[in-house]
Write a protein that holds these residues in place. Structure first.
Motif, PDB file in Angstrom:
ATOM      1  N   ASN A  39       0.818  -1.195   0.000  1.00  0.00           N
ATOM      2  CA  ASN A  39       0.000   0.000   0.000  1.00  0.00           C
ATOM      3  C   ASN A  39       0.857   1.253   0.000  1.00  0.00           C
ATOM      4  O   ASN A  39       0.434   2.314   0.436  1.00  0.00           O
ATOM      5  CB  ASN A  39      -0.930  -0.015   1.221  1.00  0.00           C
ATOM      6  N   SER A  40       2.091   1.129  -0.439  1.00  0.00           N
ATOM      7  CA  SER A  40       2.983   2.280  -0.464  1.00  0.00           C
ATOM      8  C   SER A  40       3.018   2.877  -1.859  1.00  0.00           C
ATOM      9  O   SER A  40       2.709   2.233  -2.846  1.00  0.00           O
ATOM     10  CB  SER A  40       4.390   1.859  -0.042  1.00  0.00           C
ATOM     11  N   GLY A  41       3.399   4.123  -1.945  1.00  0.00           N
ATOM     12  CA  GLY A  41       3.519   4.771  -3.242  1.00  0.00           C
ATOM     13  C   GLY A  41       2.182   5.254  -3.762  1.00  0.00           C
ATOM     14  O   GLY A  41       1.123   5.049  -3.161  1.00  0.00           O
ATOM     15  N   LYS A  42       2.207   5.894  -4.902  1.00  0.00           N
ATOM     16  CA  LYS A  42       1.016   6.454  -5.502  1.00  0.00           C
ATOM     17  C   LYS A  42       0.116   5.345  -6.045  1.00  0.00           C
ATOM     18  O   LYS A  42       0.569   4.458  -6.757  1.00  0.00           O
ATOM     19  CB  LYS A  42       1.415   7.398  -6.638  1.00  0.00           C
ATOM     20  N   PRO A  43      -1.187   5.369  -5.734  1.00  0.00           N
ATOM     21  CA  PRO A  43      -2.086   4.318  -6.220  1.00  0.00           C
ATOM     22  C   PRO A  43      -2.177   4.314  -7.748  1.00  0.00           C
ATOM     23  O   PRO A  43      -2.088   5.357  -8.394  1.00  0.00           O
ATOM     24  CB  PRO A  43      -3.441   4.697  -5.605  1.00  0.00           C
ATOM     25  N   THR A  44      -2.342   3.133  -8.301  1.00  0.00           N
ATOM     26  CA  THR A  44      -2.587   2.999  -9.731  1.00  0.00           C
ATOM     27  C   THR A  44      -4.050   3.317 -10.007  1.00  0.00           C
ATOM     28  O   THR A  44      -4.940   2.810  -9.326  1.00  0.00           O
ATOM     29  CB  THR A  44      -2.281   1.567 -10.197  1.00  0.00           C
ATOM     30  N   GLU A  45      -4.302   4.146 -10.991  1.00  0.00           N
ATOM     31  CA  GLU A  45      -5.679   4.498 -11.336  1.00  0.00           C
ATOM     32  C   GLU A  45      -6.252   3.462 -12.294  1.00  0.00           C
ATOM     33  O   GLU A  45      -5.654   3.158 -13.326  1.00  0.00           O
ATOM     34  CB  GLU A  45      -5.716   5.883 -11.970  1.00  0.00           C
ATOM     35  N   GLU A  64     -13.951  -0.497  -2.836  1.00  0.00           N
ATOM     36  CA  GLU A  64     -13.109  -0.124  -1.691  1.00  0.00           C
ATOM     37  C   GLU A  64     -12.213  -1.274  -1.218  1.00  0.00           C
ATOM     38  O   GLU A  64     -11.022  -1.058  -0.970  1.00  0.00           O
ATOM     39  CB  GLU A  64     -13.975   0.409  -0.559  1.00  0.00           C
ATOM     40  N   PRO A  65     -12.727  -2.501  -1.077  1.00  0.00           N
ATOM     41  CA  PRO A  65     -11.833  -3.601  -0.684  1.00  0.00           C
ATOM     42  C   PRO A  65     -10.705  -3.842  -1.687  1.00  0.00           C
ATOM     43  O   PRO A  65      -9.576  -4.115  -1.304  1.00  0.00           O
ATOM     44  CB  PRO A  65     -12.765  -4.817  -0.605  1.00  0.00           C
ATOM     45  N   PHE A  66     -11.026  -3.726  -2.991  1.00  0.00           N
ATOM     46  CA  PHE A  66     -10.002  -3.937  -4.018  1.00  0.00           C
ATOM     47  C   PHE A  66      -8.968  -2.817  -3.979  1.00  0.00           C
ATOM     48  O   PHE A  66      -7.768  -3.067  -4.125  1.00  0.00           O
ATOM     49  CB  PHE A  66     -10.644  -4.004  -5.406  1.00  0.00           C
ATOM     50  N   GLU A  67      -9.411  -1.594  -3.771  1.00  0.00           N
ATOM     51  CA  GLU A  67      -8.488  -0.460  -3.684  1.00  0.00           C
ATOM     52  C   GLU A  67      -7.503  -0.637  -2.542  1.00  0.00           C
ATOM     53  O   GLU A  67      -6.290  -0.442  -2.703  1.00  0.00           O
ATOM     54  CB  GLU A  67      -9.281   0.843  -3.493  1.00  0.00           C
ATOM     55  N   LYS A  68      -8.012  -1.022  -1.394  1.00  0.00           N
ATOM     56  CA  LYS A  68      -7.159  -1.163  -0.212  1.00  0.00           C
ATOM     57  C   LYS A  68      -6.159  -2.305  -0.368  1.00  0.00           C
ATOM     58  O   LYS A  68      -5.019  -2.210   0.068  1.00  0.00           O
ATOM     59  CB  LYS A  68      -8.026  -1.387   1.029  1.00  0.00           C
ATOM     60  N   ALA A  69      -6.601  -3.389  -0.981  1.00  0.00           N
ATOM     61  CA  ALA A  69      -5.733  -4.566  -1.105  1.00  0.00           C
ATOM     62  C   ALA A  69      -4.673  -4.413  -2.179  1.00  0.00           C
ATOM     63  O   ALA A  69      -3.644  -5.095  -2.144  1.00  0.00           O
ATOM     64  CB  ALA A  69      -6.582  -5.801  -1.399  1.00  0.00           C
ATOM     65  N   ILE A  74      -9.919   3.531  -7.942  1.00  0.00           N
ATOM     66  CA  ILE A  74     -10.891   3.218  -8.983  1.00  0.00           C
ATOM     67  C   ILE A  74     -11.679   4.469  -9.340  1.00  0.00           C
ATOM     68  O   ILE A  74     -12.215   5.158  -8.473  1.00  0.00           O
ATOM     69  CB  ILE A  74     -11.832   2.089  -8.535  1.00  0.00           C
ATOM     70  N   VAL A  75     -11.710   4.755 -10.628  1.00  0.00           N
ATOM     71  CA  VAL A  75     -12.454   5.895 -11.160  1.00  0.00           C
ATOM     72  C   VAL A  75     -13.573   5.345 -12.044  1.00  0.00           C
ATOM     73  O   VAL A  75     -13.329   4.477 -12.881  1.00  0.00           O
ATOM     74  CB  VAL A  75     -11.541   6.827 -11.981  1.00  0.00           C
ATOM     75  N   LEU A  76     -14.790   5.842 -11.838  1.00  0.00           N
ATOM     76  CA  LEU A  76     -15.931   5.345 -12.595  1.00  0.00           C
ATOM     77  C   LEU A  76     -16.322   6.299 -13.709  1.00  0.00           C
ATOM     78  O   LEU A  76     -16.322   7.516 -13.528  1.00  0.00           O
ATOM     79  CB  LEU A  76     -17.133   5.137 -11.671  1.00  0.00           C
ATOM     80  N   GLU A  77     -16.642   5.713 -14.856  1.00  0.00           N
ATOM     81  CA  GLU A  77     -17.253   6.459 -15.956  1.00  0.00           C
ATOM     82  C   GLU A  77     -18.624   5.840 -16.156  1.00  0.00           C
ATOM     83  O   GLU A  77     -18.738   4.700 -16.602  1.00  0.00           O
ATOM     84  CB  GLU A  77     -16.416   6.347 -17.227  1.00  0.00           C
ATOM     85  N   VAL A  78     -19.669   6.556 -15.784  1.00  0.00           N
ATOM     86  CA  VAL A  78     -20.999   5.952 -15.763  1.00  0.00           C
ATOM     87  C   VAL A  78     -21.872   6.463 -16.900  1.00  0.00           C
ATOM     88  O   VAL A  78     -21.665   7.550 -17.440  1.00  0.00           O
ATOM     89  CB  VAL A  78     -21.704   6.209 -14.413  1.00  0.00           C
ATOM     90  N   GLY A  79     -22.861   5.647 -17.246  1.00  0.00           N
ATOM     91  CA  GLY A  79     -23.784   6.003 -18.313  1.00  0.00           C
ATOM     92  C   GLY A  79     -24.485   4.757 -18.826  1.00  0.00           C
ATOM     93  O   GLY A  79     -24.251   3.647 -18.336  1.00  0.00           O
ATOM     94  N   ASN A  80     -25.347   4.920 -19.817  1.00  0.00           N
ATOM     95  CA  ASN A  80     -26.022   3.750 -20.366  1.00  0.00           C
ATOM     96  C   ASN A  80     -25.110   3.020 -21.356  1.00  0.00           C
ATOM     97  O   ASN A  80     -24.039   3.511 -21.714  1.00  0.00           O
ATOM     98  CB  ASN A  80     -27.375   4.134 -21.003  1.00  0.00           C
ATOM     99  N   ASN A  81     -25.558   1.862 -21.784  1.00  0.00           N
ATOM    100  CA  ASN A  81     -24.744   1.027 -22.678  1.00  0.00           C
ATOM    101  C   ASN A  81     -24.326   1.758 -23.947  1.00  0.00           C
ATOM    102  O   ASN A  81     -23.149   1.779 -24.316  1.00  0.00           O
ATOM    103  CB  ASN A  81     -25.524  -0.229 -23.067  1.00  0.00           C
ATOM    104  N   ALA A  82     -25.311   2.356 -24.619  1.00  0.00           N
ATOM    105  CA  ALA A  82     -25.052   2.964 -25.927  1.00  0.00           C
ATOM    106  C   ALA A  82     -24.062   4.113 -25.831  1.00  0.00           C
ATOM    107  O   ALA A  82     -23.122   4.216 -26.634  1.00  0.00           O
ATOM    108  CB  ALA A  82     -26.361   3.437 -26.543  1.00  0.00           C
ATOM    109  N   ASP A  83     -24.252   4.980 -24.848  1.00  0.00           N
ATOM    110  CA  ASP A  83     -23.358   6.137 -24.702  1.00  0.00           C
ATOM    111  C   ASP A  83     -21.931   5.711 -24.393  1.00  0.00           C
ATOM    112  O   ASP A  83     -20.964   6.256 -24.940  1.00  0.00           O
ATOM    113  CB  ASP A  83     -23.866   7.066 -23.593  1.00  0.00           C
ATOM    114  N   ARG A  84     -21.792   4.733 -23.512  1.00  0.00           N
ATOM    115  CA  ARG A  84     -20.443   4.305 -23.115  1.00  0.00           C
ATOM    116  C   ARG A  84     -19.742   3.563 -24.254  1.00  0.00           C
ATOM    117  O   ARG A  84     -18.530   3.696 -24.434  1.00  0.00           O
ATOM    118  CB  ARG A  84     -20.519   3.450 -21.852  1.00  0.00           C
TER     119      ARG A  84
END
Length: 363
Positions: A39-45, A64-69, A74-84
């Motif tokens: 958990n050292s250093g800058k987190p990978t995005e 959150e559990p995955f981030e900590k481990a 984690i950055v989310l890009e949200v929207g419907n299927n077609a737009d994404r």
């Protein structure tokens, strides 16, 4: 002086040798390998393209559990299927992983938008139901949940039980129904439903099928494009019958305790939501690690108990209460109708055009 100079040279050489041999961070280690990164250093995005539904529960159970481990942000890009999917096509996002419905995933694969996966890095795939393991072949990602498209209705407001897709046309349901738009995950199921109810051929009887859909006008309050609209309309009493996906039933039931889920007698449709790695990602191994995590028994059970997603991991065991409203167990999954997505994609543009002209215009 010569002896002193020689001694200094030897000391400098020795110190340089010790520095060279000392352990150091290996810049070439793959992202997500937390054996030394910790958990050292800058987190990978890690950027994940997904729907904006149940985000608080997904953060608690998955992100959150995955981030900590793994020292990840984690950055989310949200929207419907077609737009994404369109963002991927245009190259206007830096997404690493995309969660997307089956029909849209097929389009993305045909357009070369996904990376091929290394299944040896995702051992939890072997714990999935067969329908979820390789919906597009073993080169591409699995389904992380298999849901149902059926009917939800409020028993306190509907005068008689709903048992069939044909009941949606019943005169007693005037201005009580909402159905999904043709461009949504489950929207293309409607022509197949009409074909089943009326004994028509979905590939030949298009005019008759769209005419029957048009006949729903008097019963439809609104055509929805987002699952969040279903919960809002139901909880506010705007509608009492929904043709929709079971993952939203938990919130509907919480808002309206008299809500009931129905698998129509003709059959409920399988909704296969997939997870894939986007072409060109710099975090492929970390992405595979995340996929394995979301398929784990721990995550799948947590999401099932919170009514977020039905478990695709066959090792998940739920009580009758925990399983209510979910697509749970081989006996349920094996009965689901699998849509012909190859055919749907071949007529997608035509169906959307007709839908907008003949159906949406009146709602």
């Amino acid at each position: 002086m010569k002896k002193i100079s020689l001694l200094l040279v030897l000391l400098i050489a020795l110190s340089m040798f010790m520095v060279a041999c000392s352990p150091a961070a290996d810049d070439n280690k793959p992202n997500g390998d937390n054996s030394e990164q910790g958990n050292s250093g800058k987190p990978t995005e890690l950027v994940i393209s997904t729907w904006g539904f149940n985000e608080d529960l997904l953060r608690k159970n998955i992100y959150e559990p995955f981030e900590k481990a793994n020292n990840v942000k984690i950055v989310l890009e949200v929207g419907n299927n077609a737009d994404r999917l369109n963002k991927l096509r245009l190259g206007s996002s830096n997404v690493d992983i995309i969660q997307i419905a089956e029909g849209f995933a097929i389009q993305a694969i045909s357009e070369g938008l996904f990376e091929k996966i290394d299944r040896s890095n995702i051992p939890n795939i072997e714990n999935l139901y067969d329908v979820a393991k390789a919906p597009f072949g073993e080169d591409y990602g699995p389904a992380y949940t298999v849901g149902r498209y059926g009917i939800m209705y409020d028993e306190a407001k509907v005068s008689k039980p709903i048992e069939s897709w044909a009941d949606l046309w019943d005169e007693s349901l005037a201005k009580q129904i909402t159905v999904p738009d043709i461009t949504t995950t489950a929207g293309p199921f409607m022509p197949f439903i009409v074909a089943d109810v009326e004994g028509l051929d979905v590939k030949k009887d298009t005019d008759a099928i769209f005419g029957k859909i048009k006949a729903l006008d008097n019963n439809i309050v609104k055509i929805y494009s987002k699952s969040s609209e279903v919960v809002n309309m139901f909880s506010q009493g705007e509608v009492s019958v929904v043709a929709g996906q079971d993952f939203s039933f938990g919130q509907v039931k919480e808002a309206v305790p008299t809500a009931k889920w129905v698998d129509p007698k003709e059959g409920a449709y399988a909704v296969v939501n997939t997870i894939n790695i986007v072409k060109g990602t710099k975090n492929k191994e970390l992405a595979e690690k995340f996929i394995d995590w979301i398929l784990s028994e721990e995550v799948q059970k947590a999401n099932a108990i919170d009514k977020v997603d039905s478990p695709a991991n066959k090792n998940v065991v739920l009580t009758e209460e925990e399983a209510e409203g979910l697509t749970y167990g081989a006996d349920v999954i094996d009965k689901l109708i699998l849509a012909d997505w190859d055919y749907i994609n071949s007529v997608n543009s035509e169906w959307i055009e007709r839908w907008n002209k003949e159906i949406t215009s009146g709602n």
